[in-house]
Design a protein around this motif. Sequence first.
Motif, PDB file in Angstrom:
ATOM      1  N   TRP A  29       1.040 -10.534  -3.146  1.00 46.19           N
ATOM      2  CA  TRP A  29       1.387  -9.992  -4.459  1.00 46.19           C
ATOM      3  C   TRP A  29       0.513 -10.620  -5.533  1.00 46.19           C
ATOM      4  O   TRP A  29       0.168 -11.801  -5.454  1.00 46.19           O
ATOM      5  N   SER A  69      -0.620 -10.005 -10.083  1.00 43.69           N
ATOM      6  CA  SER A  69      -0.261  -9.325 -11.333  1.00 43.69           C
ATOM      7  C   SER A  69      -1.381  -8.398 -11.783  1.00 43.69           C
ATOM      8  O   SER A  69      -2.567  -8.718 -11.669  1.00 43.69           O
ATOM      9  N   ARG A 125       3.932  -6.797 -10.759  1.00 48.49           N
ATOM     10  CA  ARG A 125       3.489  -7.471  -9.542  1.00 48.49           C
ATOM     11  C   ARG A 125       3.203  -6.375  -8.532  1.00 48.49           C
ATOM     12  O   ARG A 125       4.041  -5.500  -8.281  1.00 48.49           O
TER      13      ARG A 125
END
Length: 218
Positions: free
Chosen positions: A170, A172, A158
């Motif tokens: 945030w 991925s 993250r």
Amino acid sequence: MSGVFDRALTGAECWIRAGDGTRRALPTRRWLNSSDSADRRADTALTRECDGPTIDLGCGPGRLVATLLRRGVIALGVDISATAVAITRGRGAPALQRDMFGPLPGAGRWSYALLADGNIGIGADPDRLLRRVGELLASDGVAVIEFDRPGSGMVTQRIRVETATSAGPWFSWTRVGVEYAEPLAGAAGFRVRTTVEVAGRHIAWLDRDRTTAAAALA
């Protein structure tokens, strides 16, 4: 990711913050056509073989698309960021604001697909992304992919983009070391023709694996 990331696209000093607290600088100057000779050598390596229609996935400010157009190569940038697309078009280069997993023009007919600047990590699913590249390329098409340095592994984190005064949301991302080029390629119907290190950047050329394709049709 927009907002703070858009500042990176215009050259502001920005960092990537990982969930474990570590931080690394974003190469914003490179994205905007760095005058650094090492950056230029690596960018030249990324595009030197492209002599037919090329799609740049996650094109950012469009430096590679513009470079190809100056050489007379048909090229198109794709980015989810409206700011990236606007900057690319401001260079006189075509670009579309699209999700690369959605409908794109020329699917199945592109000669080359670029995933520069570690964009193999987009969506935190390198296997899915490389399979999507396969859908976009012609049967003899080539994927040109920039990986992380050897030994980096394949690590999903993250992360968020930060400036000195603000931080984005945030999301991925997967960092992929060049040692994973072979297994990823094989799983997605490609084979690694060659890899090269230029100025600390690691680039791989992936051809369609015709043996795999023939077996699938048998």
